[in-house]
Design a protein around this motif. Structure first.
Motif, PDB file in Angstrom:
ATOM      1  N   LYS A   1       0.813  -1.226   0.000  1.00  0.00           N
ATOM      2  CA  LYS A   1       0.000   0.000   0.000  1.00  0.00           C
ATOM      3  C   LYS A   1       0.852   1.284   0.000  1.00  0.00           C
ATOM      4  CE  LYS A   1      -3.916  -2.377   0.652  1.00  0.00           C
ATOM      5  NZ  LYS A   1      -3.743  -3.428  -0.331  1.00  0.00           N
ATOM      6  N   ALA A   2       2.047   1.210  -0.568  1.00  0.00           N
ATOM      7  CA  ALA A   2       2.882   2.415  -0.621  1.00  0.00           C
ATOM      8  C   ALA A   2       2.714   3.126  -1.960  1.00  0.00           C
ATOM      9  CB  ALA A   2       4.350   2.046  -0.418  1.00  0.00           C
ATOM     10  N   GLN A   3       2.850   4.434  -1.903  1.00  0.00           N
ATOM     11  CA  GLN A   3       2.866   5.255  -3.113  1.00  0.00           C
ATOM     12  C   GLN A   3       4.267   5.825  -3.244  1.00  0.00           C
ATOM     13  OE1 GLN A   3       0.192   5.465  -5.126  1.00  0.00           O
ATOM     14  NE2 GLN A   3      -0.830   4.109  -3.656  1.00  0.00           N
ATOM     15  N   ARG A   4       4.557   6.378  -4.417  1.00  0.00           N
ATOM     16  CA  ARG A   4       5.844   7.016  -4.614  1.00  0.00           C
ATOM     17  C   ARG A   4       6.031   8.139  -3.595  1.00  0.00           C
ATOM     18  NH1 ARG A   4       6.771   7.495 -10.913  1.00  0.00           N
ATOM     19  NH2 ARG A   4       8.609   8.828 -10.943  1.00  0.00           N
ATOM     20  N   GLY A   5       7.262   8.352  -3.105  1.00  0.00           N
ATOM     21  CA  GLY A   5       7.515   9.435  -2.168  1.00  0.00           C
ATOM     22  C   GLY A   5       7.424   9.011  -0.718  1.00  0.00           C
ATOM     23  N   GLU A   6       7.274   7.698  -0.469  1.00  0.00           N
ATOM     24  CA  GLU A   6       7.171   7.228   0.919  1.00  0.00           C
ATOM     25  C   GLU A   6       8.407   6.450   1.369  1.00  0.00           C
ATOM     26  OE1 GLU A   6       2.541   7.105   1.918  1.00  0.00           O
ATOM     27  OE2 GLU A   6       3.150   5.366   0.763  1.00  0.00           O
ATOM     28  N   LYS A   7       9.460   6.525   0.557  1.00  0.00           N
ATOM     29  CA  LYS A   7      10.759   5.926   0.885  1.00  0.00           C
ATOM     30  C   LYS A   7      10.675   4.394   0.959  1.00  0.00           C
ATOM     31  CE  LYS A   7      14.598   7.222   3.976  1.00  0.00           C
ATOM     32  NZ  LYS A   7      15.225   8.522   3.717  1.00  0.00           N
TER      33      LYS A   7
ATOM     34  N   GLY B   1      17.915  11.884   4.886  1.00  0.00           N
ATOM     35  CA  GLY B   1      19.380  11.827   4.766  1.00  0.00           C
ATOM     36  C   GLY B   1      19.884  10.420   4.542  1.00  0.00           C
ATOM     37  N   HIS B   2      19.012   9.441   4.712  1.00  0.00           N
ATOM     38  CA  HIS B   2      19.421   8.040   4.530  1.00  0.00           C
ATOM     39  C   HIS B   2      18.770   7.432   3.294  1.00  0.00           C
ATOM     40  CE1 HIS B   2      21.316   8.007   8.459  1.00  0.00           C
ATOM     41  NE2 HIS B   2      20.236   8.605   8.936  1.00  0.00           N
ATOM     42  N   GLN B   3      19.581   6.668   2.591  1.00  0.00           N
ATOM     43  CA  GLN B   3      19.117   5.971   1.383  1.00  0.00           C
ATOM     44  C   GLN B   3      18.298   4.743   1.786  1.00  0.00           C
ATOM     45  OE1 GLN B   3      22.407   5.479  -1.290  1.00  0.00           O
ATOM     46  NE2 GLN B   3      21.667   3.501  -2.000  1.00  0.00           N
ATOM     47  N   ASP B   4      17.165   4.547   1.128  1.00  0.00           N
ATOM     48  CA  ASP B   4      16.299   3.418   1.507  1.00  0.00           C
ATOM     49  C   ASP B   4      16.873   2.063   1.054  1.00  0.00           C
ATOM     50  OD1 ASP B   4      13.753   2.320   2.515  1.00  0.00           O
ATOM     51  OD2 ASP B   4      13.536   1.719   0.431  1.00  0.00           O
ATOM     52  N   PRO B   5      16.970   1.114   1.969  1.00  0.00           N
ATOM     53  CA  PRO B   5      17.522  -0.207   1.613  1.00  0.00           C
ATOM     54  C   PRO B   5      16.699  -0.949   0.545  1.00  0.00           C
ATOM     55  CG  PRO B   5      17.230  -0.018   4.018  1.00  0.00           C
ATOM     56  CD  PRO B   5      16.674   1.223   3.415  1.00  0.00           C
TER      57      PRO B   5
ATOM     58  N   ARG C   1      16.868   9.568  -0.289  1.00  0.00           N
ATOM     59  CA  ARG C   1      17.662  10.246   0.755  1.00  0.00           C
ATOM     60  C   ARG C   1      16.968  11.492   1.279  1.00  0.00           C
ATOM     61  NH1 ARG C   1      23.141   9.099   0.967  1.00  0.00           N
ATOM     62  NH2 ARG C   1      23.887   7.780  -0.719  1.00  0.00           N
ATOM     63  N   SER C   2      16.206  12.132   0.398  1.00  0.00           N
ATOM     64  CA  SER C   2      15.665  13.454   0.742  1.00  0.00           C
ATOM     65  C   SER C   2      14.288  13.391   1.396  1.00  0.00           C
ATOM     66  CB  SER C   2      15.592  14.300  -0.532  1.00  0.00           C
ATOM     67  OG  SER C   2      14.610  13.762  -1.403  1.00  0.00           O
ATOM     68  N   ILE C   3      13.700  12.209   1.500  1.00  0.00           N
ATOM     69  CA  ILE C   3      12.303  12.139   1.972  1.00  0.00           C
ATOM     70  C   ILE C   3      12.148  11.366   3.293  1.00  0.00           C
ATOM     71  CG2 ILE C   3      11.232  12.464  -0.298  1.00  0.00           C
ATOM     72  CD1 ILE C   3      11.036   9.488  -0.632  1.00  0.00           C
ATOM     73  N   ILE C   4      10.984  11.570   3.897  1.00  0.00           N
ATOM     74  CA  ILE C   4      10.663  10.909   5.167  1.00  0.00           C
ATOM     75  C   ILE C   4      10.030   9.542   4.883  1.00  0.00           C
ATOM     76  CG2 ILE C   4       9.186  11.052   7.235  1.00  0.00           C
ATOM     77  CD1 ILE C   4       9.285  14.039   7.094  1.00  0.00           C
ATOM     78  N   ALA C   5      10.430   8.546   5.638  1.00  0.00           N
ATOM     79  CA  ALA C   5       9.840   7.207   5.477  1.00  0.00           C
ATOM     80  C   ALA C   5       8.422   7.210   6.036  1.00  0.00           C
ATOM     81  CB  ALA C   5      10.689   6.172   6.199  1.00  0.00           C
ATOM     82  N   LYS C   6       7.495   6.717   5.227  1.00  0.00           N
ATOM     83  CA  LYS C   6       6.088   6.692   5.648  1.00  0.00           C
ATOM     84  C   LYS C   6       5.573   5.264   5.821  1.00  0.00           C
ATOM     85  CE  LYS C   6       5.058  11.135   5.602  1.00  0.00           C
ATOM     86  NZ  LYS C   6       4.881  11.853   4.362  1.00  0.00           N
ATOM     87  N   LYS C   7       6.409   4.297   5.418  1.00  0.00           N
ATOM     88  CA  LYS C   7       5.975   2.902   5.506  1.00  0.00           C
ATOM     89  C   LYS C   7       7.081   2.058   6.153  1.00  0.00           C
ATOM     90  CE  LYS C   7       1.940   2.702   3.265  1.00  0.00           C
ATOM     91  NZ  LYS C   7       1.611   4.116   3.324  1.00  0.00           N
TER      92      LYS C   7
END
Ligand code: ADP
Ligand code: MG
Length: 215
Positions: free
Chosen positions: A122-128, A187-191, A169-175
């Motif tokens: 249920k993730a959309q783009r921009g949710e890391k 600031g962190h790259q999503d694994p 890196r630039s966005i907040i994790a939402k999921k």
């Protein structure tokens, strides 16, 4: 550009190799915003995939992808197991019964993989998440699938996935687990976006190698 079931297995072996080479790197990324297991999870899952594919000869490309998905669901712990598992299972359904795959099938496979991940997570783009690298690549493939230069289209798709990884890196994790960190996830790259990029990179490298060398 077309591949039979044996070629598909070679592509999947290359994906497994890439994940194994990046085991520490992916785990390091996950240690910053998660629980330091993404590389471990993924390499364990793909080792099981290779073992499974070598233990039986399957001629149906859809059944091969379905086997990959089921193996990932049963061996990968964490969020990524069901997500990637669903992706491969959904991709397998879309090419069920085919003994060979062409470029249009490759696009369908990735399109369905994305659908599967979005359906499950249920993730959309921009949710890391994985979606941030996979969706930009799928968009390019869909838009340019009739272009004459398939190699160039795959390069563009891979670049779009890479830019998607950078963007995480630039966005907040939402999921997922990283969302507990809120703003501290910036600031962190999503694994997961990274493992997805690496898998695409491996698949595209192998597809190009096979079409040039006729492997
Ligand atoms: P866990 O977080 O359970 O330890 P992993 O470490 O294996 O699982 O995987 C973490 C990755 O899973 C994240 O970096 C993110 O990309 C991806 N992820 C988490 N939740 C979702 C979701 N709902 N949709 C898409 N991807 C997700
Ligand atoms: Mg984790």
């Amino acid at each position: 550009m077309a591949t039979d079931a044996a070629g598909l297995v070679k592509i999947l072996e290359k994906v497994a190799e890439k994940i194994s080479e990046n085991r520490e790197f992916l785990t390091e990324l996950d240690s910053a915003i998660g629980d330091a297991d993404h590389g471990i999870n993924m390499s364990k899952g793909f080792s099981a995939v290779v073992e499974k594919l070598h233990s039986q000869k399957i001629d149906d490309c859809g059944a091969i992808l379905k086997t990959v998905g089921m193996t990932l669901v049963s061996t990968v712990g964490g969020a990524s197991g069901p997500l990637y598992g669903t992706a491969f299972m959904k991709a397998g359904q879309a090419v069920a019964g085919k003994s060979s795959l062409d470029f249009q099938d490759f696009v369908t496979i990735l399109e369905q993989a994305l659908e599967g991940i979005k359906y499950r997570g249920k993730a959309q783009r921009g949710e890391k998440t994985i979606v941030d690298s996979l969706e930009p690549a799928v968009d390019i493939l869909k838009d340019e699938k009739d272009s004459g230069d398939k190699g160039l289209v795959m390069e563009k798709a891979l670049n779009a996935a890479k830019e998607g990884v950078e963007y995480t890196r630039s966005i907040i994790a939402k999921k997922g687990r990283a969302s507990y960190l809120g703003e501290r996830s910036i600031g962190h790259q999503d694994p997961g976006a990274t493992s997805c990029y690496l898998m695409l990179q491996a698949a595209i490298e192998k597809i190009k190698e096979m079409s040039v060398n006729g492997l």
